[in-house]
Design an enzyme around this catalytic site. Sequence first.
Site, PDB file in Angstrom:
ATOM      1  N   ASP A  14       0.871  -1.163   0.000  1.00  0.00           N
ATOM      2  CA  ASP A  14       0.000   0.000   0.000  1.00  0.00           C
ATOM      3  C   ASP A  14       0.917   1.224   0.000  1.00  0.00           C
ATOM      4  O   ASP A  14       2.134   1.123   0.177  1.00  0.00           O
ATOM      5  CB  ASP A  14      -0.945  -0.040   1.210  1.00  0.00           C
ATOM      6  CG  ASP A  14      -2.186   0.813   0.965  1.00  0.00           C
ATOM      7  OD1 ASP A  14      -3.217   0.573   1.597  1.00  0.00           O
ATOM      8  OD2 ASP A  14      -2.113   1.730   0.113  1.00  0.00           O
TER       9      ASP A  14
HETATM   10  C1  GLC Z   1      -4.498   4.251  -0.278  1.00  0.00           C
HETATM   11  C2  GLC Z   1      -5.286   3.007   0.040  1.00  0.00           C
HETATM   12  C3  GLC Z   1      -5.239   1.963  -1.030  1.00  0.00           C
HETATM   13  C4  GLC Z   1      -5.048   2.627  -2.378  1.00  0.00           C
HETATM   14  C5  GLC Z   1      -3.676   3.278  -2.370  1.00  0.00           C
HETATM   15  C6  GLC Z   1      -3.411   4.047  -3.680  1.00  0.00           C
HETATM   16  O1  GLC Z   1      -3.945   4.822   0.885  1.00  0.00           O
HETATM   17  O2  GLC Z   1      -5.052   2.366   1.292  1.00  0.00           O
HETATM   18  O3  GLC Z   1      -6.462   1.229  -0.961  1.00  0.00           O
HETATM   19  O4  GLC Z   1      -5.130   1.671  -3.422  1.00  0.00           O
HETATM   20  O5  GLC Z   1      -3.496   4.160  -1.274  1.00  0.00           O
HETATM   21  O6  GLC Z   1      -4.319   5.095  -3.802  1.00  0.00           O
END
Ligand code: GLC
Length: 737
Positions: free
Chosen positions: A265
Amino acid sequence: MSKEKSDVEIKAFVDELMGKMTLEEKAGQITQYFNFLRVPEESRRVEAELAAGRCGSMLFVPNAEDINRLQKIAVEQTRLGIPLLFGYDVIHGLRTAMPVPIAVAASWDPDLAEEGQSVAAAEARAVGLHWSFAPMVDIARDPRWGRIIEGAGEDPYLGAAMAAAQVRGFQGAYVGAPDHVISGPKHFAGYGAAIGGRDYDEANISDNELWNVYLPPFKAAIDAGAYNIMSAYMGLNGVPATGNKWLLSDVLRDTWGFKGFVVTDAGAAYDLCTHGYAADVADAGLRALDAGVDLEMAPPFGESAYRTLPQSVAEGKVSEADIDIAVRRVLEAKVRMGLFDNPYVDVKEAEAVLTRPAHRDTARRAAERSAVLLRNDGDLLPLPRDLASIAVIGPLADSARDTVGPWIFEQDDSETVTVLAGIRAKVGAATRVDYAQGVTLPGRYFKSIFENDEHKQTPRPIVDDTIGIQRAVDLARKSDVVVLVLGEGQVQIGEHASRSSLDLPGRQQELMDAVIGTGKPVVLLLMAARPLDLKGSYTRALMGIWYPGSQGGAAVANLLFGDAVPGGKLPYTWPRNIGQIPLHYAQLKSHKPDWAAERYWNEPNSPLYPFGYGLSYARFSYANLRLSASAIAPGATLTVSVDVTNSGKVGADEVVQLYIHQRHGSSARPVRLLKGFRRIPLAAGETQTVSFPLGPDELSHWSAASRSVVLDATTFDVFVGGDSTADLTASFDVRKG
Ligand code: GLC
């Protein structure tokens, strides 16, 4: 493209390319940057990293022009011309917003979920995106957690069905299929169990719940072919998920045989330091790589953990061969997506795909099939066509931005049909439709990470609530019917949007009670994605419409006037109040099951609405439950059949649900577990026989006693009906092996 290249050819191509790469170029291939185009100075820095060969992938670039422009830098300005892999959060649509994922889960229609994500994939691929960070498959049993909106609710069986369907919708028949993208189920694993429902907080999950509740939807997604997995932010049983080798290697690869690539993430590799797990950013890079992370998403600029890997090789802390494993997986994804054959997209064609009428039809049908009717006393719904006047009231009734819900950044408000617009388009000239906002939704006490003008926030007018409530009451008094649209604003749910209350935000409760006080018939439509506490305030009709997407208002109007019939069912338990949380249907019996409703001395512990509950404009009855055998050998499959009748006056869908209870065995098992469902259309007066198989897949479980999957010799009770309180029951034995 990928079908033209065999795995052998793909491996040979990647081997040859890697043979030419420097260590720094390899580290660049496993680094992915946010490219927030609206922040020019940051965008320029990212693009400089790209040109220097230190960036293999980007996210948050959602349009064909910029994707082609950046791809050109990668292909023409870097030494080896390796194309970029573009990923994005296409959670429930790109330009055409589908209802939010938990709404589609409430349709209990996996085919619909697949169709919706195939539309999302077509729009994403058309603009040059290769990968969606979806589906989110985290089981959520605490509605204070804002990201409950992104998943399929509390149940692993429904969650697994929705996960697999969405992966099929995103990826199509194979990775690289035309008009499809890589599917990236997230957040692996256990994110929904954050303590207190507080987003990002740790999750402490027993092996029993990991294996029987939180992991099954991921397993289903991988079995459906998901080619990417995103590791979660939070700590799992004391070890951050993104540095958790048991999770990312032992379970994901060694036990499940996952063959795709793992992305963190956003910033989660660097955050291994923040967690107090890694000593420094270099240590974070080593431990993420060792755990099984292939691609580092969006490190804080200049803090990339994977950029330190070449130095760690020089210091003998990691081998180049270990880095090669991750690089190979990312390069293979690019080959399978055809990027080395054609890295660019046709900009003109993209616009035609984004505005396809068929996509809006899918969005409207999805919204119609997701709505959950919770009350309809005196059959207030469907509304008659000849009403003289309708009062539409509430701060969410005419808000395009809220109607599409969170995680939609490319919508065009003019293309979104609000509830008010849908009703106005539906009724004839003889019906007056007036609107009163009533109150203003309060903002959050902190600015949301997604709350800014680039995301096309529809500025919501500020009204004086006291005056607004009076105006709404005055309007209600002179109208035949009131359609009240209340709930949470789209920034009040989702990521970084957990809540310590289930109350209606702001003075909406006061508005509702004042409107109810006029004595006019009220249809309450809830625009929300978690159960809310309405304090017992009564309206004759109550329907959950979720955040219904681009065509939400058109769908709601069809439902209100009977051109569509609500058939959705709750994907979560609806507690009476927040004090009961966590409250879900699949709990163990305990030693005092008869006192289950009396767990609190001060009030009943039963839910306000049970898991799987939802009404219709028709009436359904169940009869003649029969089993194909009274006992089976372990490994055999038995068939459960039931007759379902629509005794109503209109054709409608019913979601037939099958639950089991294991009476005894190697571990205690929940009072009920969903193990089959089917949404069927029934004409008025029609009876249909519905059958479900019960075999090892449905009857086995992971036993905390033996720490393995077991199928006990025991007696199973079977329950079939329209929600988790179904009382039509039968039983059968599984004999000893
Ligand atoms: C965010 C989320 C994730 C997302 C990523 C990119 O913080 O936790 O679900 O895909 O960052 O946006």
